[in-house]
Motif scaffolding. Structure first.
Motif, PDB file in Angstrom:
ATOM      1  N   ASP A 153      19.375 142.276 -11.840  1.00  0.00           N
ATOM      2  CA  ASP A 153      19.583 143.804 -12.457  1.00  0.00           C
ATOM      3  C   ASP A 153      20.904 143.865 -12.880  1.00  0.00           C
ATOM      4  OD1 ASP A 153      16.920 144.915 -11.954  1.00  0.00           O
ATOM      5  OD2 ASP A 153      17.230 144.559  -9.634  1.00  0.00           O
ATOM      6  N   LEU A 155      23.396 147.420 -12.348  1.00  0.00           N
ATOM      7  CA  LEU A 155      23.270 148.503 -11.625  1.00  0.00           C
ATOM      8  C   LEU A 155      24.620 149.190 -11.984  1.00  0.00           C
ATOM      9  CD1 LEU A 155      21.771 147.114  -8.322  1.00  0.00           C
ATOM     10  CD2 LEU A 155      20.553 148.059 -10.042  1.00  0.00           C
ATOM     11  N   ASP A 159      23.731 156.455  -9.193  1.00  0.00           N
ATOM     12  CA  ASP A 159      22.696 155.847  -8.356  1.00  0.00           C
ATOM     13  C   ASP A 159      23.046 154.637  -7.444  1.00  0.00           C
ATOM     14  OD1 ASP A 159      20.675 157.501  -9.083  1.00  0.00           O
ATOM     15  OD2 ASP A 159      19.923 156.172 -10.839  1.00  0.00           O
ATOM     16  N   LEU A 160      23.972 153.783  -7.886  1.00  0.00           N
ATOM     17  CA  LEU A 160      24.454 152.770  -7.003  1.00  0.00           C
ATOM     18  C   LEU A 160      25.508 153.162  -6.329  1.00  0.00           C
ATOM     19  CD1 LEU A 160      24.798 149.762  -6.599  1.00  0.00           C
ATOM     20  CD2 LEU A 160      26.332 149.494  -8.322  1.00  0.00           C
ATOM     21  N   SER A 209      29.850 148.193 -13.895  1.00  0.00           N
ATOM     22  CA  SER A 209      28.557 148.143 -13.392  1.00  0.00           C
ATOM     23  C   SER A 209      28.410 146.895 -12.556  1.00  0.00           C
ATOM     24  CB  SER A 209      27.587 148.076 -14.511  1.00  0.00           C
ATOM     25  OG  SER A 209      28.177 146.816 -15.516  1.00  0.00           O
TER      26      SER A 209
END
Length: 299
Positions: A153, A155, A159-160, A209
């Motif tokens: 993924d 991320l 959210d992370l 990210s």
């Protein structure tokens, strides 16, 4: 050497402590494939025979430095980063082990997600004896906090941040970082245990990210008497954590990440962790240790 040269991966080993385990860590790095990496060992101790061991090793892929004075954990981390010259870096624990496929896994992830500032590969946890070691902390990371899914993924964002502030499921010594991203922020000198999570938050707020890969390629060694455990028994680790989570909550609110700010202000996993350490605190620190654990758990 320029970062445009063929070498891409700077494996940094900030070293202090057990000589045998450090030597095992070095040998695990030397087993990596390819010619696009270099190992840099920065010795923050005074163990006898260590410089001579590296001199006898005589491997052109290895650089060894011994600090003139002890810099401490965070100081040595930052010094290691200052020595990095390649595109990516790994701040490997001096008692951890790379599997022979570590760089293969990281290379594939970097190729797949070139914009990622962090790559978290699959990790197994081992004990002091080198055998698999499954603790409550690691089961909780794996079953509750780590995201579910296929494993490969990209991320990022709030959210992370929410996921990691709820429970930090990363294994810091196994992460491969884009060097430029780490240099931009460095490790906070006022943090001695939670500095890795602070750096990740810095990167996420800056828009960076994290790429994940499920292939297990790294052994993370967990010691009952690690620095973080010893500090936890006296409560000093949790005082640092409390300060970090509160400051981070205010910062994330100002950034507009209100869900993440709420999770940081609550820092529930940190408080639950304090409860799991009550027996150890009673043995190692007595009544003051138990009081510190209960105080943190109760906010």
């Amino acid at each position: 050497m320029s970062r445009s040269d063929v070498s891409r991966y700077e494996i940094l080993l900030p070293y202090y402590g057990d000589v045998r385990l450090m030597q095992d860590a070095v040998r695990s790095v030397l087993a990596q494939s390819g010619d696009d990496w270099r190992l840099t060992v920065v010795d923050d101790g005074r163990e006898p025979g260590v410089p001579e061991w590296f001199e006898a090793l005589a491997d052109p892929r290895v650089r060894y430095f011994r600090n003139v004075r002890n810099l401490g954990v965070t100081g040595n981390f930052n010094h290691c980063v200052s020595l990095a010259e390649y595109e990516y870096l790994v701040l490997m624990g001096c008692d951890d082990l790379m599997h022979p496929n570590y760089l293969d896994v990281v290379r594939a992830a970097a190729e797949r997600e070139p914009e990622a500032a962090m790559i978290q590969p699959g990790v197994e946890v081992i004990g002091t004896d080198g055998l698999p070691f499954d603790t409550l902390v690691d089961r909780t990371k794996r079953k509750i906090y780590a995201p579910k899914g296929p494993g490969r993924d990209l991320l990022g964002g709030e959210d992370l941040a929410v996921s990691l502030l709820r429970g930090n499921w990363l294994y810091f010594p196994s992460i491969c970082w884009r060097t430029e991203a780490v240099e931009r922020f460095g490790f906070r000198a006022d943090l001695g245990v939670i500095q890795d999570l602070a750096l990740v938050v810095d990167l996420l707020v800056a828009g960076e990210s994290l790429a994940t890969s499920p292939e297990v390629c790294f052994s993370y060694r967990r010691h009952a008497e690690s620095e973080s455990s010893a500090k936890a028994f006296t409560g000093s680790r949790f005082e640092e954590a409390k300060r970090f989570f509160r400051e981070t909550a205010d910062r994330l609110d100002a950034h507009g990440w209100h869900r993440a700010a709420k999770v940081s202000r609550l820092h529930l996993s940190s408080r639950l962790h304090a409860l799991t350490l009550l027996p150890g605190a009673a043995r190692h620190a007595g009544r003051p240790g138990v009081s510190a654990m209960l105080k943190h758990a109760a906010r």
